[in-house]
Design a protein around this motif. Structure first.
Motif, PDB file in Angstrom:
ATOM      1  N   VAL A  15       0.841  -1.201   0.000  1.00 54.79           N
ATOM      2  CA  VAL A  15       0.000   0.000   0.000  1.00 54.79           C
ATOM      3  C   VAL A  15       0.871   1.245   0.000  1.00 54.79           C
ATOM      4  CG1 VAL A  15      -1.759   1.280   1.292  1.00 54.79           C
ATOM      5  CG2 VAL A  15      -1.799  -1.227   1.281  1.00 54.79           C
ATOM      6  N   ASP A  16       0.529   2.174  -0.872  1.00 51.15           N
ATOM      7  CA  ASP A  16       1.202   3.474  -0.941  1.00 51.15           C
ATOM      8  C   ASP A  16       0.300   4.502  -0.273  1.00 51.15           C
ATOM      9  OD1 ASP A  16       2.509   5.806  -1.502  1.00 51.15           O
ATOM     10  OD2 ASP A  16       2.412   5.586  -3.687  1.00 51.15           O
ATOM     11  N   ARG A  17       0.540   4.770   1.001  1.00 52.27           N
ATOM     12  CA  ARG A  17      -0.310   5.713   1.742  1.00 52.27           C
ATOM     13  C   ARG A  17      -0.053   7.168   1.359  1.00 52.27           C
ATOM     14  NH1 ARG A  17      -3.574   3.628   5.947  1.00 52.27           N
ATOM     15  NH2 ARG A  17      -3.066   1.476   6.436  1.00 52.27           N
ATOM     16  N   ALA A  18       0.930   7.416   0.520  1.00 49.58           N
ATOM     17  CA  ALA A  18       1.201   8.781   0.073  1.00 49.58           C
ATOM     18  C   ALA A  18       0.367   9.140  -1.158  1.00 49.58           C
ATOM     19  CB  ALA A  18       2.683   8.944  -0.241  1.00 49.58           C
ATOM     20  N   ASN A  19      -0.182   8.134  -1.833  1.00 51.82           N
ATOM     21  CA  ASN A  19      -0.966   8.383  -3.039  1.00 51.82           C
ATOM     22  C   ASN A  19      -2.298   7.656  -2.948  1.00 51.82           C
ATOM     23  OD1 ASN A  19       0.878   9.928  -4.720  1.00 51.82           O
ATOM     24  ND2 ASN A  19       2.145   8.100  -4.620  1.00 51.82           N
ATOM     25  N   GLY A  20      -3.337   8.364  -3.302  1.00 51.09           N
ATOM     26  CA  GLY A  20      -4.647   7.736  -3.261  1.00 51.09           C
ATOM     27  C   GLY A  20      -5.709   8.605  -3.899  1.00 51.09           C
ATOM     28  N   PRO A  27      -9.646   8.163   2.400  1.00 55.56           N
ATOM     29  CA  PRO A  27      -9.084   7.941   1.067  1.00 55.56           C
ATOM     30  C   PRO A  27      -8.983   6.458   0.699  1.00 55.56           C
ATOM     31  CG  PRO A  27      -7.460   8.953   2.534  1.00 55.56           C
ATOM     32  CD  PRO A  27      -8.686   8.728   3.324  1.00 55.56           C
ATOM     33  N   PHE A  28      -8.915   6.204  -0.597  1.00 54.95           N
ATOM     34  CA  PHE A  28      -8.582   4.896  -1.145  1.00 54.95           C
ATOM     35  C   PHE A  28      -7.133   4.997  -1.615  1.00 54.95           C
ATOM     36  CE2 PHE A  28     -13.191   4.851  -1.666  1.00 54.95           C
ATOM     37  CZ  PHE A  28     -13.503   3.561  -1.265  1.00 54.95           C
ATOM     38  N   PHE A  29      -6.251   4.228  -0.985  1.00 54.72           N
ATOM     39  CA  PHE A  29      -4.837   4.275  -1.327  1.00 54.72           C
ATOM     40  C   PHE A  29      -4.515   3.281  -2.441  1.00 54.72           C
ATOM     41  CE2 PHE A  29      -5.063   5.533   3.175  1.00 54.72           C
ATOM     42  CZ  PHE A  29      -4.553   6.817   3.055  1.00 54.72           C
ATOM     43  N   HIS A  30      -3.522   3.614  -3.258  1.00 52.35           N
ATOM     44  CA  HIS A  30      -3.093   2.728  -4.336  1.00 52.35           C
ATOM     45  C   HIS A  30      -2.421   1.495  -3.750  1.00 52.35           C
ATOM     46  CE1 HIS A  30      -2.799   6.413  -7.237  1.00 52.35           C
ATOM     47  NE2 HIS A  30      -4.021   6.179  -6.813  1.00 52.35           N
ATOM     48  N   GLY A  46      -8.954   3.324   3.266  1.00 56.86           N
ATOM     49  CA  GLY A  46      -8.351   3.923   4.452  1.00 56.86           C
ATOM     50  C   GLY A  46      -9.287   3.973   5.642  1.00 56.86           C
ATOM     51  N   ASN A  47     -10.573   3.748   5.419  1.00 56.47           N
ATOM     52  CA  ASN A  47     -11.534   3.779   6.518  1.00 56.47           C
ATOM     53  C   ASN A  47     -11.530   2.474   7.305  1.00 56.47           C
ATOM     54  OD1 ASN A  47     -13.731   5.134   7.961  1.00 56.47           O
ATOM     55  ND2 ASN A  47     -15.015   3.555   7.073  1.00 56.47           N
ATOM     56  N   CYS A  48     -11.648   1.347   6.607  1.00 53.40           N
ATOM     57  CA  CYS A  48     -11.722   0.061   7.318  1.00 53.40           C
ATOM     58  C   CYS A  48     -10.513  -0.830   7.047  1.00 53.40           C
ATOM     59  CB  CYS A  48     -13.025  -0.665   6.991  1.00 53.40           C
ATOM     60  SG  CYS A  48     -13.136  -1.223   5.284  1.00 53.40           S
ATOM     61  N   GLU A  49      -9.544  -0.325   6.277  1.00 50.10           N
ATOM     62  CA  GLU A  49      -8.284  -1.006   6.029  1.00 50.10           C
ATOM     63  C   GLU A  49      -8.465  -2.379   5.359  1.00 50.10           C
ATOM     64  OE1 GLU A  49      -5.098  -0.209   8.558  1.00 50.10           O
ATOM     65  OE2 GLU A  49      -5.677   1.849   8.111  1.00 50.10           O
ATOM     66  N   GLU A  62     -16.073   1.633  -4.584  1.00 54.74           N
ATOM     67  CA  GLU A  62     -16.895   1.428  -3.394  1.00 54.74           C
ATOM     68  C   GLU A  62     -16.331   0.286  -2.578  1.00 54.74           C
ATOM     69  OE1 GLU A  62     -21.482   0.818  -1.886  1.00 54.74           O
ATOM     70  OE2 GLU A  62     -21.087   1.065  -4.017  1.00 54.74           O
ATOM     71  N   CYS A  63     -16.151   0.540  -1.271  1.00 56.69           N
ATOM     72  CA  CYS A  63     -15.673  -0.485  -0.360  1.00 56.69           C
ATOM     73  C   CYS A  63     -16.826  -1.429  -0.040  1.00 56.69           C
ATOM     74  CB  CYS A  63     -15.138   0.150   0.921  1.00 56.69           C
ATOM     75  SG  CYS A  63     -14.583  -1.078   2.131  1.00 56.69           S
ATOM     76  N   ASN A  64     -16.599  -2.719  -0.192  1.00 55.11           N
ATOM     77  CA  ASN A  64     -17.623  -3.719   0.083  1.00 55.11           C
ATOM     78  C   ASN A  64     -17.799  -3.986   1.570  1.00 55.11           C
ATOM     79  OD1 ASN A  64     -18.182  -4.177  -2.679  1.00 55.11           O
ATOM     80  ND2 ASN A  64     -16.394  -5.485  -2.811  1.00 55.11           N
ATOM     81  N   GLU A  65     -16.896  -3.466   2.409  1.00 54.84           N
ATOM     82  CA  GLU A  65     -16.958  -3.685   3.855  1.00 54.84           C
ATOM     83  C   GLU A  65     -17.680  -2.547   4.573  1.00 54.84           C
ATOM     84  OE1 GLU A  65     -15.827  -6.464   5.433  1.00 54.84           O
ATOM     85  OE2 GLU A  65     -15.238  -7.301   3.495  1.00 54.84           O
ATOM     86  N   CYS A  66     -17.290  -1.295   4.311  1.00 56.31           N
ATOM     87  CA  CYS A  66     -17.830  -0.167   5.090  1.00 56.31           C
ATOM     88  C   CYS A  66     -18.662   0.816   4.271  1.00 56.31           C
ATOM     89  CB  CYS A  66     -16.697   0.586   5.778  1.00 56.31           C
ATOM     90  SG  CYS A  66     -15.629   1.524   4.651  1.00 56.31           S
ATOM     91  N   GLY A  67     -18.722   0.637   2.953  1.00 53.95           N
ATOM     92  CA  GLY A  67     -19.522   1.530   2.122  1.00 53.95           C
ATOM     93  C   GLY A  67     -18.838   2.828   1.736  1.00 53.95           C
TER      94      GLY A  67
END
Length: 80
Positions: A15-20, A27-30, A46-49, A62-67
């Motif tokens: 995971v590149d937490r500097a870009n997303g 954020p959604f990280f690359h 970045g919300n539910c990792e 769209e995150c399938n875990e937290c929406g």
């Protein structure tokens, strides 16, 4: 580029937490499949990792875990 290793059901990903991309909740990280960051794999919420998310043809993520969601950059009512 400094990448963080995360263990997933798909194996180790980077995971590149500097870009997303901007999301509504976080954020959604690359994410990359290799340590060098040469092969893009997807996105990390970045919300539910988690990497359990989906992207449609308009670029909506769209995150399938937290929406958590990233709306498409260009939106046209004809696509709905």
């Amino acid at each position: 580029m400094e990448l963080e290793v995360v263990e997933t059901p798909a194996g180790a990903l980077y995971v590149d937490r500097a870009n997303g991309e901007r999301g509504e909740k976080a954020p959604f990280f690359h994410v990359y499949a290799d340590e060098a960051g040469e092969t893009r794999w997807g996105y990390f919420c970045g919300n539910c990792e988690t990497v359990n998310n989906a992207m449609d043809s308009m670029g909506r993520i769209e995150c399938n875990e937290c929406g958590n969601i990233r709306k498409p950059e260009e939106w046209d009512a004809a696509h709905e």
